[in-house]
Scaffold this active site. Structure first.
Site, PDB file in Angstrom:
ATOM      1  N   ASP A   1       0.852  -1.194   0.000  1.00 31.21           N
ATOM      2  CA  ASP A   1       0.000   0.000   0.000  1.00 31.21           C
ATOM      3  C   ASP A   1       0.885   1.240   0.000  1.00 31.21           C
ATOM      4  O   ASP A   1       1.783   1.372   0.837  1.00 31.21           O
ATOM      5  CB  ASP A   1      -0.892  -0.012   1.247  1.00 31.21           C
ATOM      6  CG  ASP A   1      -2.035   0.990   1.161  1.00 31.21           C
ATOM      7  OD1 ASP A   1      -2.023   1.836   0.251  1.00 31.21           O
ATOM      8  OD2 ASP A   1      -2.939   0.923   2.012  1.00 31.21           O
TER       9      ASP A   1
ATOM     10  N   ASP B   1      -3.489   2.507  -5.639  1.00 28.53           N
ATOM     11  CA  ASP B   1      -2.361   2.598  -4.705  1.00 28.53           C
ATOM     12  C   ASP B   1      -2.117   1.372  -3.846  1.00 28.53           C
ATOM     13  O   ASP B   1      -1.326   1.428  -2.901  1.00 28.53           O
ATOM     14  CB  ASP B   1      -2.556   3.812  -3.794  1.00 28.53           C
ATOM     15  CG  ASP B   1      -3.843   3.721  -2.980  1.00 28.53           C
ATOM     16  OD1 ASP B   1      -4.700   2.894  -3.324  1.00 28.53           O
ATOM     17  OD2 ASP B   1      -3.983   4.487  -2.008  1.00 28.53           O
ATOM     18  N   GLU B   2      -2.770   0.263  -4.145  1.00 27.01           N
ATOM     19  CA  GLU B   2      -2.499  -0.941  -3.358  1.00 27.01           C
ATOM     20  C   GLU B   2      -2.699  -2.183  -4.208  1.00 27.01           C
ATOM     21  O   GLU B   2      -3.398  -2.171  -5.215  1.00 27.01           O
ATOM     22  CB  GLU B   2      -3.384  -0.999  -2.106  1.00 27.01           C
ATOM     23  CG  GLU B   2      -4.861  -1.052  -2.379  1.00 27.01           C
ATOM     24  CD  GLU B   2      -5.672  -1.172  -1.089  1.00 27.01           C
ATOM     25  OE1 GLU B   2      -5.390  -2.102  -0.303  1.00 27.01           O
ATOM     26  OE2 GLU B   2      -6.575  -0.343  -0.878  1.00 27.01           O
TER      27      GLU B   2
END
Length: 390
Positions: free
Chosen positions: A10, A105-106
């Site tokens: 993350d 984003d992860e």
């Protein structure tokens, strides 16, 4: 047989971290992505410096301004965020082909048996974090466990800019003392309900009889009961191609301005058709979505006579649908969206209409320029009008 190892990666405070990477003057300052505080809107992301003032994602911008008057408020740059996300995923793909993105984003990585390549999974995580920092200028946190749910919770414990590995067989003891709020899938209402019953930790949740938990949470109970002990057999899945592409925007102020609405619709249409052509696809269905000031939402769609991928064809169809809605209801518009679906490959044609061929070449040229210099580097006349409307 190898013990299963799943990694959850993350990027810390992603939107803000990207802004700080490209604008070093924002480093170590309270930065909020979301727009100007006097406009209607919410916080999209807040730096860790801003979070110290109680600011969080989803908070109204005006509230954030009251909590931290000295904060730096900036508009989001979603094209830039997508570019960073693509680079992030490319870095991860160098470490494992079993990659499941979860937003920009992860992502999850299946890394079972990869120890021989990197010394240990922990060393592999360290390498990933170093590469992300070196190549993107932002930090990442990583959780490692035997399941997706335990790895994700481990990531939260590692933030910011850290890593946490849950040894195999110790998942239940790792999770037991943690607040139930850390469990993905437990929302505010469920959290409040469980805590009203005295169930405030994952250990207490895991210890509940299945029948009691089912009476509280219904069909979701078995998953949560297992997840609270770190049991989660869901595989890391490669993403399948999206079956639709859509874009929508909520306006800062409700509007009846036809010229503005047409310009915004043109911009949204150009965005989705650029994505469509990048995939080498055509579409058979165009959909429009309008939300009025009273929050009434209407959608309309049209099946195209021939599959299309051009800006003009998609926009003209969407415009016809939009005008059909607006002709019957002239309330101010709060939200406008356009989408396409039912994709197919490009049709082979022996003869192409010269006018259509010119438009296809124009679209291809626009795509090349935008891929190199950014989407806003070149605009059509209609979307260019938006510059004068803010």
């Amino acid at each position: 047989m190898s013990i299963r190892r799943v990694m959850h990666v993350d990027l810390d405070a992603f939107f803000v971290s990207v802004e700080q990477a490209v604008r070093p003057e924002f480093k170590d300052k309270p930065v909020i992505v979301g727009g100007k505080p006097e406009r209607r809107g919410v916080v999209a992301a807040a730096s860790y410096e801003a979070r110290k003032f109680g600011i969080h994602s989803g908070m109204p911008l005006i509230t954030a301004k009251h909590l931290c008057p000295q904060a730096i408020f900036i508009e989001g740059n979603h094209q830039l965020y997508r570019e960073y996300s693509e680079k992030f995923m490319l870095i991860l793909s160098d470490f494992s082909p079993f990659l499941e993105p979860m937003g920009l984003d992860e992502a999850y990585l299946e890394v079972t048996g990869f120890e021989s390549l990197h010394g240990s999974i922990a060393q592999m995580a360290s390498k990933i974090r170093r590469r992300i920092t070196a190549e993107l200028g932002i930090n990442a946190s990583i959780g490692i466990a035997n399941s997706k749910v335990a790895a994700k919770i481990a990531t939260e414990q590692a933030k910011p800019n850290g890593q946490c590995e849950v040894p195999a067989g110790e998942e239940a003891s790792f999770l037991a003392p943690l607040d139930i709020a850390v469990m993905p899938g437990i929302g505010k209402k469920t959290e409040q309900h469980l805590k009203s019953l005295g169930i405030d930790t994952l250990g207490k949740l895991a210890a509940l009889p299945a029948s009691f938990l089912k009476s509280c949470l219904g069909t979701y109970a078995p998953y949560l009961s297992n997840a609270a002990m770190g049991i989660d057999n869901r595989p890391v899945e490669m993403p399948s191609e999206a079956k639709s592409i859509s874009r929508e925007t909520t306006f800062e102020t409700d509007t009846r301005n036809q010229t503005f609405l047409e310009a915004k619709l043109s911009y949204l249409s150009e965005k989705i058709t650029a994505t469509l052509r990048k995939r080498g696809k055509q579409t058979r269905v165009v959909q429009i979505k309008i939300r009025f000031a009273d929050f009434t939402t209407l959608t309309r769609q049209k099946h195209l006579g021939q599959p299309a991928s051009g800006n003009r064809e998609i926009f003209q169809t969407a415009l016809s649908l939009m005008n059909g809605i607006l002709d019957s209801d002239r309330q101010a518009v709060r939200l406008l969206g356009v989408g396409i679906s039912d994709f197919c490959g490009p049709e082979k044609q022996l003869e192409i209409d010269p006018a259509k061929a010119r438009l296809e070449k124009l679209d291809a040229s626009l795509d090349k320029i935008r891929q190199k210099y950014g989407f806003s580097s070149v605009q059509t006349g209609r979307t260019y009008r938006l510059k004068d409307m803010f």
